[in-house]
Scaffold this motif. Structure first.
Motif, short mmCIF file in Angstrom:
data_model
loop_
_atom_site.label_atom_id
_atom_site.label_comp_id
_atom_site.label_asym_id
_atom_site.label_seq_id
_atom_site.Cartn_x
_atom_site.Cartn_y
_atom_site.Cartn_z
N GLN A 78 -2.05 13.94 -2.23
CA GLN A 78 -1.92 12.48 -2.70
C GLN A 78 -0.67 11.85 -2.47
OE1 GLN A 78 -3.68 12.87 -6.67
NE2 GLN A 78 -5.50 11.93 -5.94
N VAL A 79 0.32 12.36 -2.85
CA VAL A 79 1.58 11.83 -3.06
C VAL A 79 2.08 11.38 -1.36
CG1 VAL A 79 2.99 13.99 -2.65
CG2 VAL A 79 3.85 11.98 -3.81
N ALA A 80 1.67 12.27 -0.58
CA ALA A 80 2.07 12.14 0.95
C ALA A 80 1.04 10.71 1.37
CB ALA A 80 1.65 13.30 1.87
N ASP A 81 -0.07 10.59 0.99
CA ASP A 81 -0.72 9.17 1.24
C ASP A 81 -0.02 8.18 0.46
OD1 ASP A 81 -3.27 8.07 2.08
OD2 ASP A 81 -3.33 7.51 -0.13
N GLY A 100 -2.40 11.74 -16.07
CA GLY A 100 -3.68 11.32 -16.72
C GLY A 100 -4.68 12.89 -16.84
N GLU A 101 -5.41 12.63 -17.55
CA GLU A 101 -6.53 13.79 -17.37
C GLU A 101 -6.90 14.23 -16.22
OE1 GLU A 101 -7.81 16.94 -19.39
OE2 GLU A 101 -6.60 15.25 -20.42
N ASN A 102 -7.26 13.41 -15.36
CA ASN A 102 -7.83 13.80 -13.80
C ASN A 102 -6.88 14.02 -12.74
OD1 ASN A 102 -10.56 13.91 -14.75
ND2 ASN A 102 -10.64 11.51 -14.75
N SER A 103 -5.43 13.78 -13.03
CA SER A 103 -4.33 13.70 -12.21
C SER A 103 -4.05 15.19 -11.64
CB SER A 103 -3.18 13.25 -12.98
OG SER A 103 -1.98 13.76 -11.97
N SER A 104 -4.04 15.18 -10.43
CA SER A 104 -3.47 16.30 -9.56
C SER A 104 -2.13 16.74 -10.01
CB SER A 104 -3.67 16.05 -8.22
OG SER A 104 -2.70 15.07 -7.80
N PHE A 105 -1.35 15.94 -10.62
CA PHE A 105 0.07 16.28 -10.92
C PHE A 105 0.19 16.62 -12.42
CE2 PHE A 105 4.71 15.07 -11.50
CZ PHE A 105 5.22 16.05 -10.45
N SER A 106 -0.01 15.66 -13.15
CA SER A 106 0.44 15.87 -14.69
C SER A 106 -0.73 15.22 -15.70
CB SER A 106 1.85 15.21 -14.94
OG SER A 106 1.97 15.60 -16.56
N ARG A 142 10.04 5.22 -10.76
CA ARG A 142 8.99 6.02 -11.38
C ARG A 142 9.61 7.34 -11.35
NH1 ARG A 142 7.47 1.65 -12.47
NH2 ARG A 142 5.19 0.88 -12.92
N THR A 143 9.38 8.17 -12.42
CA THR A 143 10.04 9.53 -12.56
C THR A 143 8.95 10.17 -13.12
OG1 THR A 143 12.28 9.06 -12.40
CG2 THR A 143 11.68 11.23 -13.19
N TYR A 144 7.91 11.19 -12.44
CA TYR A 144 7.09 11.85 -13.22
C TYR A 144 7.45 13.52 -13.11
CZ TYR A 144 4.45 7.93 -11.42
OH TYR A 144 4.04 6.52 -11.25
N MET A 145 7.25 14.05 -14.57
CA MET A 145 7.51 15.36 -14.64
C MET A 145 6.31 16.22 -14.83
SD MET A 145 10.99 15.64 -14.65
CE MET A 145 11.46 17.05 -15.25
N THR A 146 6.12 17.30 -14.58
CA THR A 146 4.92 18.10 -14.91
C THR A 146 5.42 19.61 -15.08
OG1 THR A 146 2.50 18.67 -13.80
CG2 THR A 146 4.52 19.01 -12.22
N ASN A 147 4.32 20.07 -15.71
CA ASN A 147 4.38 21.69 -16.01
C ASN A 147 3.34 22.34 -15.20
OD1 ASN A 147 2.29 21.04 -17.54
ND2 ASN A 147 3.15 21.81 -19.31
N ASP A 196 0.66 5.55 -10.92
CA ASP A 196 0.63 5.84 -12.57
C ASP A 196 -0.50 6.39 -12.82
OD1 ASP A 196 3.40 5.03 -13.11
OD2 ASP A 196 2.60 3.04 -13.69
N LYS A 197 -1.73 5.81 -12.14
CA LYS A 197 -2.93 6.33 -12.32
C LYS A 197 -3.20 7.66 -11.89
CE LYS A 197 -4.71 1.53 -12.79
NZ LYS A 197 -5.47 0.59 -12.13
N LEU A 198 -2.69 7.90 -10.70
CA LEU A 198 -2.73 9.08 -9.97
C LEU A 198 -1.94 10.18 -10.29
CD1 LEU A 198 -2.85 7.99 -6.28
CD2 LEU A 198 -4.69 8.97 -7.37
#
Length: 552
Positions: A402-405, A488-494, A385-390, A483-485
């Motif tokens: 979240q990611v640490a957990d 998406g609209e409620n994501s803390s990342f993107s 998985r590779t996730y990008m965010t702005n 993927d769910k975390l």
């Protein structure tokens, strides 16, 4: 291969390698790096190792005349198998094709017509390790990735992400010219001046689908422009290794998040945090650990309560770097205070810290500090998985927690997640690219098609797993929850699922999955028009993972 007889009419001089089907699977580092290799049935009818241009031209013309597909592999690896093809296709492996003295040189017509920087002519057959060493020998450098076994061919086409992303951008940003053999078997030179649209499409479009790229002309940076040992500032790095703990992960990732949230953060800084499961070959990442091996092993034994066990435990790795852009760009107290945060972690977490180093050296040498000298992290199949965010609110949105957990679920042997701990192995890499001064962002309109250039953080979560259905199911389940975390609209990342081509995964049909890789349909179709012009008969359409050709 069972279909190799289909190619008996091909008059070639190159070597063939009809490796058995069982060898072309998820565990063969040379050809496949994913469980999806089998899912996608990417077992070519012929694997050929051309010796020169003539061999490639014959193969391309033969394939076009007989309606065969051609895939191109420059010699490294591609996660989802997109550098391969099916049983009715030919894979050209260029690993050994262009390795002569003329295939990696500094061009005499210095400097570049578009800048004052030197031009390096490099073939796609060279690995990043070989390319890096050549540049080091000539006191030159460019930004590029960290896996030494990856070849330049696909690496530049998919961006060339690496440690210098904020300070100097992508490797692809430095490509000035592209030499390739096109669908007619003719040699074609592509630059922004000669064919701006094709240049744009190749650098950021689907790799290997416009022709067989043989060489790049690359604009390099000089050490002398960023290192002033006698009169001024010098490049400064920091490398650290800590035994894994959730506390260490959170402290370091909070530095990444804070840096990404600060849009005014200066260009000079780069920061990357990795988390690695037990048994990771740490010497391949930091060879200097061998210098104090006895002391380090003793510290590990005391920390984890193991006597005489030399297996590396799970670790957290930090790479940090500051580079002056000119002689007036001083190493100030403020710069040193940034590094002091990591030194403080050494003191604060002395029980956990097993190694730190602060190289102060020319940039050509500094780039070698970040290399990983192994084909891949663990010799197992994996789910990527590779996730990008702005996002610029990562700290307040508590993304780090979240990611640490998620990481802790795999690396901590708790009763509730014991199966994950026993069957899965993580290689996590999280890097800051953000800020209005970041060259990753500043180069967004430079005539290349790389997407998501407004990204502030790139988050790579690779979950290797033991062979078999159980390991695969556990890795997939863990990634499905990510993927769910993370999207998406409620994501803390993107809020949006954003991916990069070098880390492709998921839906194998690019015509369905393109919104993950390209910002909008106009861009996708713009690349598609060049696909049709470059490959009207579909010779370079060896699998579904390529931009759909669009007729003008």
């Amino acid at each position: 291969m069972e279909t190799i007889q289909d190619f008996k009419g091909l008059q070639y001089q190159f070597t063939t390698d009809p490796i058995p089907r069982k060898a072309y699977d998820a565990n063969n580092v040379e050809y496949a790096t994913s469980t999806h290799q089998i899912d996608h049935d990417m077992f070519p009818g012929l694997i050929a190792f051309p010796q020169n241009d003539d061999d490639i031209q014959k193969a391309v013309k033969y394939a076009k005349d007989h309606a065969y597909a051609v895939s191109v592999m420059s010699g490294g690896h591609q996660y989802s198998g997109a550098c391969s093809t099916h049983g009715k296709g030919i894979q050209l492996n260029l690993k050994l094709t262009y390795k002569g003295p003329q295939d990696l040189v500094i061009l005499p017509q210095l400097p570049s017509p578009d800048s004052d920087r030197p031009l390096v002519y490099a073939s796609v057959s060279h690995s990043l390790g070989e390319f890096n060493q050549f540049l080091r020998d000539h006191q030159l450098f460019v930004p590029h990735g960290q896996c030494t076994d990856v070849r330049l061919g696909g690496h530049a086409q998919t961006g060339g992400y690496g440690q210098l992303g904020r300070s100097f951008g992508l490797l692809g940003d430095h490509v000035w010219g592209i030499r390739m053999i096109n669908h007619d078997g003719e040699i074609q030179e592509v630059t922004k001046a000669s064919n701006a649209e094709l240049f744009y499409a190749i650098l950021g479009g689907s790799p290997g689908n416009f022709g067989v790229i043989t060489h790049y002309t690359i604009e390099a940076h000089r050490d002398a422009d960023h290192d002033f040992p006698e009169t001024g500032p010098r490049p400064h790095g920091f490398k650290g290794v800590w035994l894994y703990s959730e506390t260490v992960v959170k402290l370091l990732l909070n530095e990444v998040a804070a840096m990404a949230d600060d849009q005014a953060f200066p260009r000079n800084f780069d920061l990357c945090v990795s988390v690695l499961s037990s048994s990771f070959p740490m010497f391949k990442l930091m060879p200097e650990l061998k210098d104090n091996l006895a002391e380090i092993l003793q510290r590990i034994a005391e920390a984890v309560g193991v006597n005489g066990d030399t297996k590396w435990p799970a670790c957290v790795v930090l790479y940090a770097q500051w580079v002056p852009m000119n002689a007036e760009d001083k190493y100030t107290d403020k710069v040193d205070a940034w590094f002091q945060r990591f030194r403080n972690l050494d003191s604060f977490l002395k029980y956990w810290c097993i190694h730190t180093a602060e190289p102060i050296e020319p940039m050509s040498q500094m780039t070698g500090e970040w290399l990983f000298t192994r084909p891949r992290e663990f010799d197992h199949p994996y789910e990527k998985r590779t996730y990008m965010t702005n996002s610029t609110t990562l700290v307040q949105d508590k993304w780090v927690d979240q990611v640490a957990d998620r990481i802790h679920q795999v690396l901590a042997p708790s009763l509730s997640h014991l199966a994950l701990w026993e069957n899965c192995f993580l290689s996590v890499q999280i890097q800051c690219f953000g800020g209005k001064y970041s060259q990753y962002y500043a180069n967004r309109n430079n005539g290349t098609a790389y997407s998501w250039r407004d990204s502030t953080v790139c988050q790579v979560l690779d979950c290797f797993h033991k062979e078999g259905d159980k390991g695969k199911a556990l890795a997939q389940g863990w990634q499905d929850a990510n993927d769910k975390l993370m999207c998406g609209e409620n994501s803390s990342f993107s809020k949006q699922d954003k991916r990069v081509l070098w880390a492709s995964y998921g839906d194998w049909d690019m015509d369905k999955s393109w919104p993950f890789y390209y910002e909008d349909q106009a861009k996708y179709e713009r690349i598609g028009k060049q696909r049709y012009l470059a490959d009207p008969r579909g010779t370079f359409t060896p699998n579904p993972f390529n931009v759909k050709a669009v007729k003008n």
